[in-house]
Design a protein around this motif. Sequence first.
Motif, short mmCIF file in Angstrom:
data_model
loop_
_atom_site.label_atom_id
_atom_site.label_comp_id
_atom_site.label_asym_id
_atom_site.label_seq_id
_atom_site.Cartn_x
_atom_site.Cartn_y
_atom_site.Cartn_z
N UNK A 246 8.92 8.94 -0.98
CA UNK A 246 9.89 8.20 -0.17
C UNK A 246 9.72 8.63 1.28
N UNK A 247 10.01 7.73 2.18
CA UNK A 247 9.78 8.02 3.59
C UNK A 247 10.78 9.06 4.10
N UNK A 248 10.29 10.07 4.78
CA UNK A 248 11.16 11.14 5.27
C UNK A 248 10.95 11.41 6.75
N UNK A 249 10.18 10.57 7.44
CA UNK A 249 9.92 10.76 8.86
C UNK A 249 10.08 9.44 9.59
N UNK A 250 9.99 9.51 10.90
CA UNK A 250 10.11 8.34 11.75
C UNK A 250 8.89 7.44 11.57
N UNK A 251 9.10 6.25 11.06
CA UNK A 251 7.99 5.35 10.72
C UNK A 251 7.15 4.98 11.93
N UNK A 252 7.75 4.99 13.12
CA UNK A 252 7.01 4.58 14.31
C UNK A 252 5.88 5.54 14.65
N UNK A 253 5.92 6.76 14.11
CA UNK A 253 4.89 7.75 14.41
C UNK A 253 3.82 7.83 13.33
N UNK A 254 3.90 6.95 12.33
CA UNK A 254 3.05 7.09 11.14
C UNK A 254 1.80 6.21 11.22
N UNK A 255 0.74 6.69 10.57
CA UNK A 255 -0.49 5.92 10.39
C UNK A 255 -0.48 5.28 9.01
N UNK A 256 -1.03 4.09 8.93
CA UNK A 256 -1.21 3.42 7.65
C UNK A 256 -2.67 3.59 7.24
N UNK A 257 -2.92 4.40 6.20
CA UNK A 257 -4.29 4.61 5.74
C UNK A 257 -4.56 3.79 4.50
N UNK A 258 -5.83 3.45 4.31
CA UNK A 258 -6.25 2.66 3.16
C UNK A 258 -7.29 3.45 2.39
N UNK A 259 -7.06 3.63 1.11
CA UNK A 259 -8.02 4.38 0.30
C UNK A 259 -9.34 3.61 0.23
N UNK A 260 -10.48 4.26 0.47
CA UNK A 260 -11.77 3.55 0.60
C UNK A 260 -12.14 2.69 -0.58
N UNK A 261 -11.73 3.05 -1.79
CA UNK A 261 -12.15 2.28 -2.96
C UNK A 261 -11.20 1.16 -3.31
N UNK A 262 -10.14 1.01 -2.51
CA UNK A 262 -9.17 -0.04 -2.80
C UNK A 262 -9.83 -1.41 -2.66
N UNK A 263 -9.62 -2.30 -3.62
CA UNK A 263 -10.22 -3.63 -3.61
C UNK A 263 -9.42 -4.55 -2.70
N UNK A 264 -10.16 -5.42 -2.00
CA UNK A 264 -9.51 -6.42 -1.17
C UNK A 264 -8.92 -5.86 0.11
N UNK A 265 -9.19 -4.62 0.41
CA UNK A 265 -8.66 -4.03 1.63
C UNK A 265 -9.80 -3.56 2.52
N UNK A 266 -9.63 -3.64 3.82
CA UNK A 266 -10.66 -3.22 4.76
C UNK A 266 -10.11 -2.12 5.66
N UNK A 267 -11.03 -1.31 6.09
CA UNK A 267 -10.65 -0.28 7.06
C UNK A 267 -10.24 -0.95 8.36
#
Length: 665
Positions: A246-267
């Motif tokens: 669950x989110x416990x920090x200020x969302x405006x300071x966060x990075x959205x990372x994508x796991x490399x093997x995730x299908x249909x997603x790009x870096x």
Amino acid sequence: MLKHTPSAVLLFIVFIFTSSLNRVSAEDPLDFYCPSSSEFPLYNLNSSFHDNLNLVMGLLSSINASTAGFYNTSRGQEPNKVYGQSLCRGDITNSTVCKECIEKASQDIMNRCRSENAMIWYNLCQVRYSFQSFDVVAYTGKYPKQNDEEKNVSDPIRFREYLTFLMNNLSAEAAFNPVKNMFAAGEIDYPGKKTIYGLVQCTRDMSLPGCSSCLSSAFTEITTCCSYREGGIILSRTCNMRFQLSQFFNASSAYQLVYPTSTGRKWKSWMFVLIICGSIFVLSFVIGLGIACLRGRKKRDKDEEISERTLLQELTTPKHVALTQEGDLISSEEVLFMTLASIRVATDDFSDTNKLGQGGFGAVYKGVLPDGNEIAVKRLSRKSWQGIEEFKNEVVLIAKLQHKNLVRLLGCALEGEEKLLIYEFMSNKSLDQLIFDPEKRSKLDWKTYNGIINGIARGLLYLHEESRLKIIHRDLKPNNVLLDHELLAKISDFGMARIFSENQNAANTKRVVGTYGYMAPEYAMEGLFSVKSDVFSFGVVLLEIISGKRSSGFYQTELAPTLLAYAWRVWNEGKALDFVDSVVLETCPASEVVRCMHIGLLCVQENPEHRPTMSTVMLLLGSESMGLPQPKQPAFALSKVLHLDPSTKTNPSDNEIIFSDILPR
């Protein structure tokens, strides 16, 4: 009215967010460190130290400190000088929230602690003070109790993969992106419509490589304790790490990372920029470091040559008197010097067939003198961690110690680049090779183990109270306990030992040395050592003998984060026999071994005041009728320590601060 609604909504959201942060800051602390102050009785409500402490706490709570988010300060003169430090979480941009958290933490630490050094951690900030500067950068991970309250995840292996990717990326961002002020928060989508939220932070007085090393150690700890849980926190004096579902920090300071093997997603493009910039920064740092090393290499080699020549001249001078770091005079007239040629003959020119062991310092070889006596030769490598001072310390110091439970140094040799220490040969090698080998362990009974325990205790008692010098060993562990042909235990390796004056009870150092898993918390955290530091190490060794399990790397058993944590848990549950190795139980009355475990727990209590002296330990081991006090919680949060000594020339292992040698066999 309607056209002003968006602004009103925005203000309402900001108010709710700020209010929630204030509520968090008013919660109980995540954890705190508050050791006893009996060894260094500076703390007194009417003392200059206390006055300076009040000034420091006031400065930490000031508007200027909270606006900066990180603040270091000090007040007073030695020995009553007080150093203070505060840090707010990197996503807290509201200086009022930061100030209120620091004020709360400062008040709390003053109410809770009567000590010369203490630290407290809250969700949004941390506050620390000490009677000495914060140069000792030791990593000692602490596990807040709330970690145990987190639920287990359904697929821990896959969860760990995503968690590792998230925390490694955040650690790299915090450690190698200077504009981030050593803070990073981010999130990654996890299969099953879940998101893992993570946060890492270092204190801003650290170097970038130091921050990276600290976070690396913290990640090892958080993986050990919590990678199969829905959340986890690791706290230390210099860096922190946390994750939750669950989110416990200020969302405006966060990075959205994508796991490399995730299908249909790009870096995303920023991820490539981050990786490229990070790589360029690391490459530049490595090149610069290489140039600096090359420039300093010739100078270091010349200094080493001069130092070795000076040492040889000092040690070979008749009745040479050496001055220890504590200012005590000791003579080396009893040291026997041997020639390198004679040692080469004794060891068959250091042949591999005579090699007994290999460590960070070099190798140990078996040898036979012309009179037929067997010896063990410790051959220190030129780039060994055990430098000139440690070599001299062991040569001069151990020559003055004579006891059946201490290994005898027969002599030394120092020619050219060779530094050799010659010991009596111990046919049964070191204790670790006995108690951690299931086959060898199964052949011994409790009477033998009990004899070894008493032998180690007698050796320490001699060092602390009965020898003509008061010695603190500082690196007691099974590797440094040797066994002769009758399995008589003998303490060895005095390269890190320190001499105390007759009336001295404790000391402090900026050069923390020893081995992870055996170091007392006050030593690892603050560089404070005393006879009680050795008592702590003895307690760990005693518990290892009883259980047959190593303290170092115990997390791999999945029983508990540390051996001491496991011992404490089963003791409180009334299941002490679960801790004892079955081989021991087969040859010993249950009450006797449980009493021995009880003594071990008394020795590893977090507060050094609560630990017995070695003379008391000997009485307790020798009298079954003597009552035992109930043990208090041990310091089972002690963890890895970063490389601290800038003069050391080799990198420490995962388990050691500075390599503590494999002892002569």
